[in-house]
Design a protein around this motif. Sequence first.
Motif, PDB file in Angstrom:
ATOM      1  N   GLY A  67       0.858  -1.186   0.000  1.00  0.00           N
ATOM      2  CA  GLY A  67       0.000   0.000   0.000  1.00  0.00           C
ATOM      3  C   GLY A  67       0.890   1.230   0.000  1.00  0.00           C
ATOM      4  O   GLY A  67       1.905   1.264   0.693  1.00  0.00           O
ATOM      5  N   ARG A  68       0.531   2.223  -0.792  1.00  0.00           N
ATOM      6  CA  ARG A  68       1.361   3.432  -0.884  1.00  0.00           C
ATOM      7  C   ARG A  68       0.518   4.683  -0.676  1.00  0.00           C
ATOM      8  O   ARG A  68      -0.478   4.882  -1.349  1.00  0.00           O
ATOM      9  CB  ARG A  68       2.040   3.515  -2.250  1.00  0.00           C
ATOM     10  CG  ARG A  68       2.965   4.729  -2.377  1.00  0.00           C
ATOM     11  CD  ARG A  68       3.615   4.824  -3.739  1.00  0.00           C
ATOM     12  NE  ARG A  68       4.452   3.671  -3.990  1.00  0.00           N
ATOM     13  CZ  ARG A  68       4.817   3.272  -5.223  1.00  0.00           C
ATOM     14  NH1 ARG A  68       4.418   3.946  -6.285  1.00  0.00           N
ATOM     15  NH2 ARG A  68       5.580   2.211  -5.380  1.00  0.00           N
ATOM     16  N   LEU A  69       0.935   5.528   0.267  1.00  0.00           N
ATOM     17  CA  LEU A  69       0.323   6.839   0.440  1.00  0.00           C
ATOM     18  C   LEU A  69       0.729   7.717  -0.733  1.00  0.00           C
ATOM     19  O   LEU A  69       1.874   7.649  -1.200  1.00  0.00           O
ATOM     20  CB  LEU A  69       0.802   7.486   1.743  1.00  0.00           C
ATOM     21  CG  LEU A  69       0.452   6.758   3.032  1.00  0.00           C
ATOM     22  CD1 LEU A  69       1.063   7.489   4.216  1.00  0.00           C
ATOM     23  CD2 LEU A  69      -1.046   6.627   3.198  1.00  0.00           C
ATOM     24  N   SER A  70      -0.189   8.572  -1.188  1.00  0.00           N
ATOM     25  CA  SER A  70       0.118   9.376  -2.380  1.00  0.00           C
ATOM     26  C   SER A  70      -0.585  10.730  -2.365  1.00  0.00           C
ATOM     27  O   SER A  70      -1.748  10.836  -1.979  1.00  0.00           O
ATOM     28  CB  SER A  70      -0.328   8.636  -3.639  1.00  0.00           C
ATOM     29  OG  SER A  70       0.333   7.414  -3.775  1.00  0.00           O
ATOM     30  N   TRP A  71       0.146  11.718  -2.806  1.00  0.00           N
ATOM     31  CA  TRP A  71      -0.378  13.045  -3.115  1.00  0.00           C
ATOM     32  C   TRP A  71      -1.142  13.679  -1.954  1.00  0.00           C
ATOM     33  O   TRP A  71      -2.293  14.083  -2.100  1.00  0.00           O
ATOM     34  CB  TRP A  71      -1.245  12.989  -4.366  1.00  0.00           C
ATOM     35  CG  TRP A  71      -0.487  12.672  -5.606  1.00  0.00           C
ATOM     36  CD1 TRP A  71      -0.487  11.476  -6.271  1.00  0.00           C
ATOM     37  CD2 TRP A  71       0.383  13.533  -6.332  1.00  0.00           C
ATOM     38  NE1 TRP A  71       0.329  11.556  -7.372  1.00  0.00           N
ATOM     39  CE2 TRP A  71       0.871  12.813  -7.438  1.00  0.00           C
ATOM     40  CE3 TRP A  71       0.793  14.860  -6.163  1.00  0.00           C
ATOM     41  CZ2 TRP A  71       1.753  13.357  -8.355  1.00  0.00           C
ATOM     42  CZ3 TRP A  71       1.673  15.408  -7.084  1.00  0.00           C
ATOM     43  CH2 TRP A  71       2.140  14.652  -8.168  1.00  0.00           C
ATOM     44  N   ASN A  89      -3.771   9.190   8.932  1.00  0.00           N
ATOM     45  CA  ASN A  89      -4.357   8.122   9.748  1.00  0.00           C
ATOM     46  C   ASN A  89      -5.558   7.495   9.046  1.00  0.00           C
ATOM     47  O   ASN A  89      -5.751   6.274   9.102  1.00  0.00           O
ATOM     48  CB  ASN A  89      -4.746   8.635  11.129  1.00  0.00           C
ATOM     49  CG  ASN A  89      -3.553   8.769  12.055  1.00  0.00           C
ATOM     50  OD1 ASN A  89      -2.549   8.089  11.898  1.00  0.00           O
ATOM     51  ND2 ASN A  89      -3.663   9.653  13.024  1.00  0.00           N
ATOM     52  N   HIS A  90      -6.355   8.295   8.359  1.00  0.00           N
ATOM     53  CA  HIS A  90      -7.501   7.768   7.612  1.00  0.00           C
ATOM     54  C   HIS A  90      -7.028   6.800   6.517  1.00  0.00           C
ATOM     55  O   HIS A  90      -7.550   5.689   6.393  1.00  0.00           O
ATOM     56  CB  HIS A  90      -8.310   8.915   7.005  1.00  0.00           C
ATOM     57  CG  HIS A  90      -9.508   8.475   6.245  1.00  0.00           C
ATOM     58  ND1 HIS A  90     -10.683   8.120   6.857  1.00  0.00           N
ATOM     59  CD2 HIS A  90      -9.708   8.314   4.914  1.00  0.00           C
ATOM     60  CE1 HIS A  90     -11.564   7.766   5.946  1.00  0.00           C
ATOM     61  NE2 HIS A  90     -10.999   7.874   4.757  1.00  0.00           N
ATOM     62  N   SER A  91      -6.054   7.225   5.741  1.00  0.00           N
ATOM     63  CA  SER A  91      -5.516   6.352   4.682  1.00  0.00           C
ATOM     64  C   SER A  91      -4.865   5.106   5.267  1.00  0.00           C
ATOM     65  O   SER A  91      -5.052   3.998   4.752  1.00  0.00           O
ATOM     66  CB  SER A  91      -4.508   7.107   3.809  1.00  0.00           C
ATOM     67  OG  SER A  91      -5.173   7.927   2.884  1.00  0.00           O
ATOM     68  N   LEU A  92      -4.101   5.267   6.343  1.00  0.00           N
ATOM     69  CA  LEU A  92      -3.457   4.107   6.959  1.00  0.00           C
ATOM     70  C   LEU A  92      -4.493   3.107   7.487  1.00  0.00           C
ATOM     71  O   LEU A  92      -4.311   1.895   7.365  1.00  0.00           O
ATOM     72  CB  LEU A  92      -2.514   4.543   8.080  1.00  0.00           C
ATOM     73  CG  LEU A  92      -1.246   5.268   7.635  1.00  0.00           C
ATOM     74  CD1 LEU A  92      -0.462   5.755   8.849  1.00  0.00           C
ATOM     75  CD2 LEU A  92      -0.377   4.391   6.745  1.00  0.00           C
ATOM     76  N   ASP A  93      -5.581   3.605   8.043  1.00  0.00           N
ATOM     77  CA  ASP A  93      -6.649   2.705   8.498  1.00  0.00           C
ATOM     78  C   ASP A  93      -7.246   1.937   7.323  1.00  0.00           C
ATOM     79  O   ASP A  93      -7.517   0.740   7.423  1.00  0.00           O
ATOM     80  CB  ASP A  93      -7.743   3.482   9.225  1.00  0.00           C
ATOM     81  CG  ASP A  93      -7.316   3.972  10.599  1.00  0.00           C
ATOM     82  OD1 ASP A  93      -6.284   3.494  11.126  1.00  0.00           O
ATOM     83  OD2 ASP A  93      -8.025   4.841  11.151  1.00  0.00           O
ATOM     84  N   GLU A  94      -7.457   2.618   6.217  1.00  0.00           N
ATOM     85  CA  GLU A  94      -7.996   1.954   5.020  1.00  0.00           C
ATOM     86  C   GLU A  94      -7.031   0.885   4.509  1.00  0.00           C
ATOM     87  O   GLU A  94      -7.437  -0.235   4.203  1.00  0.00           O
ATOM     88  CB  GLU A  94      -8.269   2.979   3.915  1.00  0.00           C
ATOM     89  CG  GLU A  94      -9.422   3.899   4.202  1.00  0.00           C
ATOM     90  CD  GLU A  94     -10.760   3.187   4.184  1.00  0.00           C
ATOM     91  OE1 GLU A  94     -10.988   2.347   3.298  1.00  0.00           O
ATOM     92  OE2 GLU A  94     -11.585   3.466   5.074  1.00  0.00           O
ATOM     93  N   ILE A  95      -5.757   1.228   4.422  1.00  0.00           N
ATOM     94  CA  ILE A  95      -4.747   0.273   3.943  1.00  0.00           C
ATOM     95  C   ILE A  95      -4.661  -0.910   4.892  1.00  0.00           C
ATOM     96  O   ILE A  95      -4.639  -2.070   4.466  1.00  0.00           O
ATOM     97  CB  ILE A  95      -3.372   0.961   3.793  1.00  0.00           C
ATOM     98  CG1 ILE A  95      -3.411   1.995   2.664  1.00  0.00           C
ATOM     99  CG2 ILE A  95      -2.280  -0.078   3.533  1.00  0.00           C
ATOM    100  CD1 ILE A  95      -2.195   2.895   2.617  1.00  0.00           C
ATOM    101  N   SER A  97      -6.828  -2.204   6.730  1.00  0.00           N
ATOM    102  CA  SER A  97      -8.003  -3.080   6.676  1.00  0.00           C
ATOM    103  C   SER A  97      -7.881  -4.144   5.585  1.00  0.00           C
ATOM    104  O   SER A  97      -8.632  -5.112   5.583  1.00  0.00           O
ATOM    105  CB  SER A  97      -9.277  -2.249   6.467  1.00  0.00           C
ATOM    106  OG  SER A  97      -9.363  -1.781   5.131  1.00  0.00           O
ATOM    107  N   LYS A  98      -6.938  -3.961   4.688  1.00  0.00           N
ATOM    108  CA  LYS A  98      -6.692  -4.940   3.622  1.00  0.00           C
ATOM    109  C   LYS A  98      -5.676  -5.948   4.141  1.00  0.00           C
ATOM    110  O   LYS A  98      -4.503  -5.640   4.296  1.00  0.00           O
ATOM    111  CB  LYS A  98      -6.152  -4.262   2.364  1.00  0.00           C
ATOM    112  CG  LYS A  98      -6.945  -3.065   1.896  1.00  0.00           C
ATOM    113  CD  LYS A  98      -8.301  -3.449   1.395  1.00  0.00           C
ATOM    114  CE  LYS A  98      -8.987  -2.265   0.768  1.00  0.00           C
ATOM    115  NZ  LYS A  98     -10.327  -2.065   1.167  1.00  0.00           N
TER     116      LYS A  98
END
Length: 153
Positions: A67-71, A89-95, A97-98
């Motif tokens: 998973g990669r954070l972007s932009w 933190n929102h993006s990390l939680d989404e990632i 969850s996979k």
Amino acid sequence: MIRNYLPDDYAKVMEVFRLNIPQFFASEEEADLTDYLKEHGDSYYVIEVKGEIIGAGGHHYPLPGVGRLSWDFFRPEVQGKGWGRKLINHSLDEIRSKKHVKRLEVWTSQQSYQFYAKFGFNVHRVEKDFWAKGFDLYHMEMIADKIQRPTYF
């Protein structure tokens, strides 16, 4: 409020992006952001306050298990007020969850790598003038189960 990016947000997102040139991004990167939004807009988010988009950012899965954070970027007047932490933190939680994601990355620059280090990302490699002249690539990584959730900086 963090919400999913919609194609109708494009002009406002680009407006916020342009406010970060040349401090955090090179103008040459605008076309890359446009392409990214077309391809990965389904995992991109905006932060809206009183009907105004103040920031945006997201993530994608470039390789199996990664998973990669972007932009990630914000209006200059709201930087340093905790919005970036909330969005990451929102993006990390989404990632997280996979279950298939074992490694996280962020490709950033010398202007922002210390921000991502606060979440537990470590510099993997640096490549000079990668994004544009004067904008070096800081490829940072972290093992998925080591995600840190800083509540303050």
